[in-house]
Design an enzyme around this catalytic site. Structure first.
Site, short mmCIF file in Angstrom:
data_model
loop_
_atom_site.label_atom_id
_atom_site.label_comp_id
_atom_site.label_asym_id
_atom_site.label_seq_id
_atom_site.Cartn_x
_atom_site.Cartn_y
_atom_site.Cartn_z
N HIS A 79 -10.37 23.29 -18.45
CA HIS A 79 -10.54 22.95 -17.13
C HIS A 79 -10.45 21.52 -16.61
CE1 HIS A 79 -12.43 22.72 -13.27
NE2 HIS A 79 -12.35 23.95 -12.97
N GLU A 128 -7.60 19.86 -14.46
CA GLU A 128 -8.09 19.08 -13.56
C GLU A 128 -8.81 17.69 -13.99
OE1 GLU A 128 -11.01 21.17 -10.81
OE2 GLU A 128 -9.64 22.63 -10.53
N HIS A 135 -7.16 29.79 -13.11
CA HIS A 135 -6.54 28.66 -13.70
C HIS A 135 -5.80 28.90 -14.73
CE1 HIS A 135 -9.06 25.44 -11.78
NE2 HIS A 135 -10.39 25.71 -12.19
#
Length: 257
Positions: free
Chosen positions: A145, A176, A208
């Site tokens: 992530h 991210e 994602h």
């Protein structure tokens, strides 16, 4: 009289039904098999996911709601086990919520996130090295992530573990945080890589994975690597469906027991 105990898992959640069943559900079922005598409950931290699921007729409580239910049921010892990987902002919020409820549950035990200590991070690194054997001309990029939280340091820590094991074909990236595709493309070029496996470093293969990692959009990992001339094969399976990863969560529970 025996102490009243219960197990509560807390996940971010996902609206992808297969991921809920096979990945979050896989971890939950492994934990329930370990302590079949304990009442079990779950909570999701994402308001968006809870709202989507409520629209489908399934009510999943927030962590606050689940803790209120446990306190009202008279739980005296509560094992609170997050399925989160990182010690990031989400885990910080879980810990703060748990602290607020400690006066209502005499013995509330909170497990650390899966990658909250070196030993478990090393164990996960071994699981991943076994899962992805080295193949000539191929690299495996494990996409997590990412976060602005200092917990993002888990990703370079895992990369260091792979490097110490001599596995320079295993690379860690994020959607991210750091590193991103532009950071890894020079590495792939130096290694003479022509094929890349993209695999989630995430519990679930949700948005994602399906959009940011493997989606058709120009900013996805897949599109950017293909734009550099690489052959890319995405894997749409989160870590939670792997029995070896489920066992790491069971160890977390055993440490609280």
């Amino acid at each position: 009289m025996e102490e009243k105990r219960a197990l509560l898992t807390v996940s971010f959640g996902t609206a992808a039904e297969e991921a809920r069943r096979e990945e979050i559900g896989g971890v939950e079922e492994a934990l329930r098999r370990r302590v079949p005598e304990l009442p079990f409950a779950r909570a999701y931290t994402s308001p968006t996911i809870r709202r989507i699921l409520a629209g489908r007729g399934e009510q999943i409580p927030s962590l606050e709601e689940a803790l209120e239910e446990q306190a009202a049921a008279g739980a005296e010892r509560l094992y609170l086990l997050p399925t989160h990987l990182l010690p990031g902002y989400e885990y910080d919020a879980i810990r703060e919520t748990a602290e607020r409820f400690r006066p209502n549950v005499p013995d509330l035990r909170l497990a650390p996130p899966l990658l909250g200590d070196t030993d478990t991070a090393r164990a996960l690194a071994k699981v991943l090295m076994d899962r992805w054997p080295r193949l000539l001309g191929q690299a495996v990029i494990l996409v997590g992530h990412g976060t602005a939280h200092p917990g993002n340091l888990v990703y370079p820590a895992l990369q260091g573990m792979f490097a110490l094991a001599g596995r320079n074909d295993l690379l860690v990236g994020t959607v991210e945080g750091w590193p991103g595709p532009e950071d890894l493309l020079p590495v792939l070029e130096r290694q003479g890589t022509d094929r890349v496996i993209l695999a989630p470093l995430l519990l679930t293969a949700g948005t994602h994975v399906r959009e940011d990692m493997a989606g058709p959009g120009p900013d996805s990992w897949k599109s950017r690597l293909e734009g550099a001339g690489l052959i890319v094969h995405p894997v749409l399976e989160g870590l939670g469906r792997m029995p070896q990863v489920q066992e790491l969560y069971v160890r977390r529970l055993e440490a609280m027991l």
